[in-house]
Design a protein around this motif. Structure first.
Motif, PDB file in Angstrom:
ATOM      1  N   GLY A  33      23.743  -7.792   5.003  1.00 34.68           N
ATOM      2  CA  GLY A  33      24.139  -7.784   3.591  1.00 34.68           C
ATOM      3  C   GLY A  33      22.943  -8.163   2.754  1.00 34.68           C
ATOM      4  O   GLY A  33      22.598  -7.488   1.794  1.00 34.68           O
ATOM      5  N   SER A  34      22.284  -9.246   3.152  1.00 34.21           N
ATOM      6  CA  SER A  34      21.027  -9.590   2.522  1.00 34.21           C
ATOM      7  C   SER A  34      19.977  -8.820   3.313  1.00 34.21           C
ATOM      8  O   SER A  34      19.709  -9.138   4.480  1.00 34.21           O
ATOM      9  N   VAL A  35      19.431  -7.785   2.705  1.00 34.28           N
ATOM     10  CA  VAL A  35      18.639  -6.846   3.490  1.00 34.28           C
ATOM     11  C   VAL A  35      17.440  -7.542   4.138  1.00 34.28           C
ATOM     12  O   VAL A  35      16.857  -8.459   3.576  1.00 34.28           O
ATOM     13  N   ASN A  65      15.619   7.851   4.662  1.00 31.37           N
ATOM     14  CA  ASN A  65      16.183   8.797   3.685  1.00 31.37           C
ATOM     15  C   ASN A  65      15.346   8.833   2.415  1.00 31.37           C
ATOM     16  O   ASN A  65      15.676   9.508   1.456  1.00 31.37           O
ATOM     17  N   GLU A  71      14.772  -1.371   3.033  1.00 30.98           N
ATOM     18  CA  GLU A  71      14.928  -2.698   3.630  1.00 30.98           C
ATOM     19  C   GLU A  71      13.581  -3.215   4.131  1.00 30.98           C
ATOM     20  O   GLU A  71      13.334  -4.421   4.181  1.00 30.98           O
ATOM     21  N   GLN A  82      15.042   7.010   0.061  1.00 31.29           N
ATOM     22  CA  GLN A  82      15.665   6.520  -1.169  1.00 31.29           C
ATOM     23  C   GLN A  82      16.035   5.061  -1.013  1.00 31.29           C
ATOM     24  O   GLN A  82      16.493   4.642   0.053  1.00 31.29           O
ATOM     25  N   LYS A 135      22.794  -1.662   9.071  1.00 30.36           N
ATOM     26  CA  LYS A 135      22.366  -1.890   7.675  1.00 30.36           C
ATOM     27  C   LYS A 135      23.605  -2.065   6.774  1.00 30.36           C
ATOM     28  O   LYS A 135      24.647  -1.423   7.000  1.00 30.36           O
ATOM     29  N   LYS A 181      19.977  10.951   2.045  1.00 28.90           N
ATOM     30  CA  LYS A 181      21.004  10.043   1.524  1.00 28.90           C
ATOM     31  C   LYS A 181      22.127  10.880   0.917  1.00 28.90           C
ATOM     32  O   LYS A 181      21.879  11.754   0.094  1.00 28.90           O
ATOM     33  N   GLU A 207      11.249  -5.928   2.622  1.00 26.98           N
ATOM     34  CA  GLU A 207      11.450  -7.377   2.762  1.00 26.98           C
ATOM     35  C   GLU A 207      10.401  -7.964   3.710  1.00 26.98           C
ATOM     36  O   GLU A 207      10.316  -7.593   4.886  1.00 26.98           O
ATOM     37  N   ASP A 209      15.382   2.288   4.874  1.00 20.57           N
ATOM     38  CA  ASP A 209      13.923   2.356   4.686  1.00 20.57           C
ATOM     39  C   ASP A 209      13.447   1.387   3.607  1.00 20.57           C
ATOM     40  O   ASP A 209      12.406   0.744   3.749  1.00 20.57           O
ATOM     41  N   LEU A 259      17.697   1.779  -3.684  1.00 17.92           N
ATOM     42  CA  LEU A 259      18.849   1.700  -4.584  1.00 17.92           C
ATOM     43  C   LEU A 259      18.533   2.444  -5.885  1.00 17.92           C
ATOM     44  O   LEU A 259      19.300   3.263  -6.366  1.00 17.92           O
TER      45      LEU A 259
HETATM   46  C1  LIG Z   1      17.996  -9.397  -0.233  1.00 14.92           C
HETATM   47  C2  LIG Z   1      18.712  -8.288  -0.954  1.00 14.92           C
HETATM   48  N1  LIG Z   1      18.211  -7.832  -2.112  1.00 14.92           N
HETATM   49  C3  LIG Z   1      18.833  -6.832  -2.779  1.00 14.92           C
HETATM   50  C4  LIG Z   1      19.964  -6.270  -2.289  1.00 14.92           C
HETATM   51  C5  LIG Z   1      20.648  -5.157  -3.078  1.00 14.92           C
HETATM   52  N2  LIG Z   1      20.480  -3.886  -2.317  1.00 14.92           N
HETATM   53  C6  LIG Z   1      21.433  -3.450  -1.533  1.00 14.92           C
HETATM   54  S1  LIG Z   1      20.992  -2.055  -0.750  1.00 14.92           S
HETATM   55  C7  LIG Z   1      19.503  -1.988  -1.517  1.00 14.92           C
HETATM   56  C8  LIG Z   1      18.529  -0.892  -1.239  1.00 14.92           C
HETATM   57  C9  LIG Z   1      18.998   0.007  -0.189  1.00 14.92           C
HETATM   58  O1  LIG Z   1      18.013   0.910   0.182  1.00 14.92           O
HETATM   59  P1  LIG Z   1      17.827   1.285   1.700  1.00 14.92           P
HETATM   60  O2  LIG Z   1      17.597   0.040   2.492  1.00 14.92           O
HETATM   61  O3  LIG Z   1      16.805   2.337   1.774  1.00 14.92           O
HETATM   62  O4  LIG Z   1      19.255   1.808   2.153  1.00 14.92           O
HETATM   63  P2  LIG Z   1      19.988   3.146   1.675  1.00 14.92           P
HETATM   64  O5  LIG Z   1      20.750   2.818   0.432  1.00 14.92           O
HETATM   65  O6  LIG Z   1      18.958   4.168   1.483  1.00 14.92           O
HETATM   66  O7  LIG Z   1      20.927   3.482   2.752  1.00 14.92           O
HETATM   67  C10 LIG Z   1      19.374  -3.065  -2.352  1.00 14.92           C
HETATM   68  C11 LIG Z   1      18.190  -3.321  -3.196  1.00 14.92           C
HETATM   69  C12 LIG Z   1      20.461  -6.780  -1.070  1.00 14.92           C
HETATM   70  N3  LIG Z   1      21.570  -6.318  -0.515  1.00 14.92           N
HETATM   71  N4  LIG Z   1      19.801  -7.766  -0.419  1.00 14.92           N
END
Ligand SMILES: Cc1ncc(C[n+]2csc(CCOP(=O)(O)OP(=O)(O)O)c2C)c(N)n1
Ligand SMILES: [Mg+2]
Length: 807
Positions: free
Chosen positions: A128-130, A197, A169, A199, A79, A330, A172, A167, A201
């Motif tokens: 990077g792009s989740v 976790n 992620e 959580q 991730k 987290k 999407e 989580d 962002l």
């Molecule tokens: C397509 C896309 N949209 C938005 C983001 C911005 N972004 C980065 S991490 C994140 C959320 C992270 O939450 P999680 O996947 O639960 O990971 P954690 O921070 O809890 O480890 C977002 C919205 C991104 N990287 N990619």
């Protein structure tokens, strides 16, 4: 050989090592981010948010994976925000340098998000792009199955495809599109480990999300393992009152749990005693523990518990796709653990000093691999040297290249379209036994027949692990298409989701490096739907995946097919997308040249030395985008000379060479060729020496022009791009009319090359239906519009064939 066996459970000694390494991984990742923020000049915009807490969340999981569970043949998508943990682990394994870590996020340093092409430490998939990396593991697994089913690479062990998934992620949609496709295609050997976790962002996730996930995964045929409690908690549950404690945790809202994690031991005690402190044995269970012990116990989730994780990984005894929902915190181990604002949280220098003391790291020894650990450096070094994952130095493989003749067999009828020509070329090569044809794998999101792959599929069959006959054929019902599925088939039929097409192309297009077996993937779709999968296309290119994208039909030329399907901006995507060479041929002989070139180009991986002729770096190779059309047009009767072939590949050639006093040049690309040809005829009497420039690739012309300018600025004064040579022949007073069935900006830049006045015709609005003639007239890209533009761009006597334009 089947997928590598899961590891045996580690001994107590190994567990002790792993637990030391886990501490070191957390320290290194945290320090990497800290020093990038606090020790570097803070004014440079390189400050980090969103890494420290996210990284701490998965330090244990990644420690367990990389130091114990993974084999060299396994491939992992990590991730995005776990990048510092990934790099720290590779550093401990001797695969990442201190310099790169010290320069985390800076120029030339380790990347903020793991990058297959830009990082040096063997990242399997760029994330990077989740959502994209997650789905890529699924399609990489299907790709591995495809390769092995064809009998290739069987001497190598089969790898597992693993994603570490945030989580949030899972919000999407592309992940669920992929899961459905995976179910259809018989996905196996794939683990998705969800860092639960709770959580994202911005926020703490909804209650009970895990139950939704569980149901979803099971519905798609996955096994689900829920890893909630660590071994300390499991032991406590065995104590008198333990069951009551479990009930309390199970019903504790995510927000409250997070808040208590943040507040620590005494807050836990107060809350627990308030809620269940009058219930006998559980009171004693709580009171037997100090605040610190209670805090440790209550945050002992399975995702931070090495024995629990290792047991779970070892217990996966099946090839079925498996989702592990791992409860984590987290920011675990850091001062902002559990705080809902922690995503962008950074430890202050004072907090870092406290953490340093906790980790036993002396100033100046921050990068020492074994500093502050309880076990000796010798023992840890010996342990690291034996880590299964690190037993192969080069996990990236090399595959042989397949020779492609410059001329592909195809008989061209006239009139015809580039789309029909595409089907004809594939059908013709499908009939041959040329070696490279075996390696072609086509795929399409439910538009196989309508993009003219039908003939090829009839010949080469569809791929499936299990053979499936075409019942229409066995029942002798007449049908143009035979859809026989077998393990030797060369077409992968996808559902409609375009995201899946691009992620599959990305996976197929990395097979040479991941499976050591070259594939030549071709994906077809309707041009407007590139936009639907654009981010996945971008990531495929970013990872340097190699494929040919055939987008057809395109533009407003698909006319009666409907306004909703018209694409305007795609040639600009082709122009701007790094790693993608875009072409829009008008004629089938051009297309045949470009296909032959593309099959070779996608296999290249040479040095980035620019060609003196084009200033393009073709030796490095890349992916290819061919924008085609269903419009049947007259085909030129000509033989393909080496010069013409070269010019088609370079991006342009004179269909009508301009005379010495040329007043106007019409430059066109693609399906509007007949209008451009006609317009040149209409003005021949009133404008001198008119030229007609056939453009096969605005993208390559533009790239060459940019590169040649840069080269001259660096002192290579003789550098000339292909388009500079072509337009350099023209007198300065000559005007240019460009025309394309796409946004006019695709070609309008041609005026800048040698300073000619330009009027760029194209399509800026869309949505009308009608005949091609109706729409070309409506949008102003017919021959009359070209003549009108020419009249204005180069004043002179009125052009007599010009008719009034529609209002
Ligand atoms: C397509 C896309 N949209 C938005 C983001 C911005 N972004 C980065 S991490 C994140 C959320 C992270 O939450 P999680 O996947 O639960 O990971 P954690 O921070 O809890 O480890 C977002 C919205 C991104 N990287 N990619
Ligand atoms: Mg999260």
């Amino acid at each position: 050989m089947t997928a590598s066996k899961n590891p045996r459970r580690p001994s107590a000694d190994e567990l002790a090592m792993l637990s030391e390494l886990e501490k070191k991984v957390l320290w290194l990742a945290t320090w990497t981010i800290h020093q990038a923020n606090h020790l570097r000049d803070a004014s440079d915009g390189l400050k980090v948010g969103g890494h420290q807490a996210s990284s701490a969340s998965v330090a244990t999981i990644l420690t367990a994976l990389y130091f114990q569970v993974l084999k060299p043949e396994d491939r992992v998508a990590v991730k995005p925000h776990a990048s510092p943990v990934y790099h720290a682990i590779q550093y401990l394994l001797g695969r990442q340098t201190r310099d790169k870590l010290e320069a985390f996020r800076a120029y030339g340093g380790a990347q903020s998000y793991p990058s297959r092409t830009k990082d040096v430490d063997d990242v399997d998939f760029s994330t990077g792009s989740v959502g994209l990396g997650v789905a890529q593991t699924l399609f990489a697994s299907l790709t591995q199955d495809y390769v092995r089913a064809h009998g290739w690479g069987l001497e190598r062990p089969e790898g597992r495809l693993i994603a570490l998934v945030g989580d949030a992620e899972l919000d999407e949609g592309n992940i669920f599109e992929a899961m459905l496709e995976g179910w259809k295609q018989g996905l196996r050997n794939c683990w998705w480990i969800i860092d639960y976790n709770r959580q994202s962002l911005d926020a703490v996730v909804r209650e009970g999300l895990w139950a939704r996930y569980e149901a979803l995964f099971r519905a798609f045929g996955w096994d689900v393992v829920i890893l909630k409690y660590g071994s300390l908690l499991e032991q406590a549950f065995q104590e008198p009152g333990g069951e009551r404690l479990r009930q309390w945790i199970d019903t504790c809202p995510n927000q409250l749990y997070s808040a208590l994690v943040f507040q620590g031991g005494s807050a836990w005690r107060k809350r627990l005693l308030d809620d269940i402190g009058d219930q006998g044995p559980v009171t004693r269970l709580i009171e037997r523990r100090s605040d610190a012990e209670l805090g440790r116990l209550m945050t002992n989730l399975a995702g931070h518990d090495l024995p629990a994780l290792l047991d779970a990984f070892a217990a996966i005894g099946t090839e079925r796709p498996t989702c592990l929902i791992c409860y984590t915190i987290k920011g675990f181990g850091l001062p902002f653990a559990g705080h809902k604002d922690n995503h962008a949280g950074l430890m202050t220098p004072a907090q870092m000093e406290t953490f340093r003391t906790l980790c036993g790291v002396r100033p100046g020894h921050e990068w020492d691999k074994f500093e502050g650990l309880a076990l000796s450096a010798d023992r840890l070094t010996t342990f690291l040297a034996k880590v299964p994952f690190a037993q192969t130095t080069m996990r990236r493989l090399r595959a042989r290249r397949f020779a492609v003749p410059p001329e592909l067999p195809v008989s061209i009828t006239s009139p015809t379209s580039t789309q029909t020509g595409f089907g004809a070329v594939l059908n013709a090569i499908g009939r041959t036994d040329m070696g490279f044809v075996e390696r072609i794998v086509t795929t399409s999101p439910d538009v196989t027949v309508s993009t003219n792959l039908g003939g090829w599929v009839n010949r080469r069959g569809l791929f499936a692990q299990q053979a499936l006959a075409d019942t229409f054929k066995s029942e002798r019902i007449p049908s143009t298409f035979h859809w026989e599925f077998s393990a030797s088939g060369q077409h992968i039929e996808l559902g409609i989701a375009e995201m899946n097409l691009f992620i599959l192309l990305s996976a197929l297009g990395l097979s040479h490096s991941i499976n050591g077996e070259r594939l030549l993937p071709i994906g077809t779709l309707y041009d407007p739907f590139i936009a639907r999968g654009l981010d996945a296309l971008n990531y495929a290119c970013y990872q340097d995946a190699r494929f040919i994208l055939v987008a057809t039909p395109s533009g407003i030329t698909l006319a009666p097919e409907g306004g909703a399907h018209q694409s305007i901006g795609t040639p600009l995507i082709g122009l701007a997308q790094d790693g993608l060479a875009a072409f829009e041929p008008a004629f089938v002989d051009e297309l045949a040249v470009l296909l032959a070139w593309s099959f070779d180009y996608i296999q290249k991986d040479g040095e980035a030395v620019p060609s003196e002729r084009t200033w393009l770096r073709d030796e490095t190779g890349g992916a290819v985008y061919l924008r085609l059309s269903t419009r049947a047009i007259e085909q030129p009767k000509r033989s393909m000379t080496p010069e013409l072939r070269e010019a088609i590949i370079d991006g342009a050639y004179w269909l009508r060479r301009p005379g010495p006093n040329c007043q106007v040049v019409v430059a066109y690309a693609g399906a509007v060729a007949p209008e451009a040809i006609h317009a040149v005829g209409l003005m021949a009497e009133d404008r001198r020496d008119v030229g007609l420039l056939a453009i096969t690739s605005a993208d390559r012309l533009n790239a060459g022009w940019m590169a040649a300018q840069r080269a001259r600025e660096r002192g290579l004064v003789h550098a000339r791009a292909h388009i500079e040579r072509l337009l350099g022949e023209l007198p300065t007073h000559c005007g240019l009319v460009t025309v394309v069935d796409a946004h006019p900006a695709t070609l309008s830049w041609l005026g800048g090359v040698a300073g000619h006045r330009v009027r760029a015709l194209g399509v800026e609005h869309f949505g009308q239906t009608g005949s091609i003639a109706d729409l070309y007239r409506h949008y102003g890209i017919d021959s009359n519009a070209i003549v009108a533009a020419a009249q204005l761009v180069v004043p002179g006597r009125p052009i007599r064939h010009l008719r009034a334009l529609p209002g």
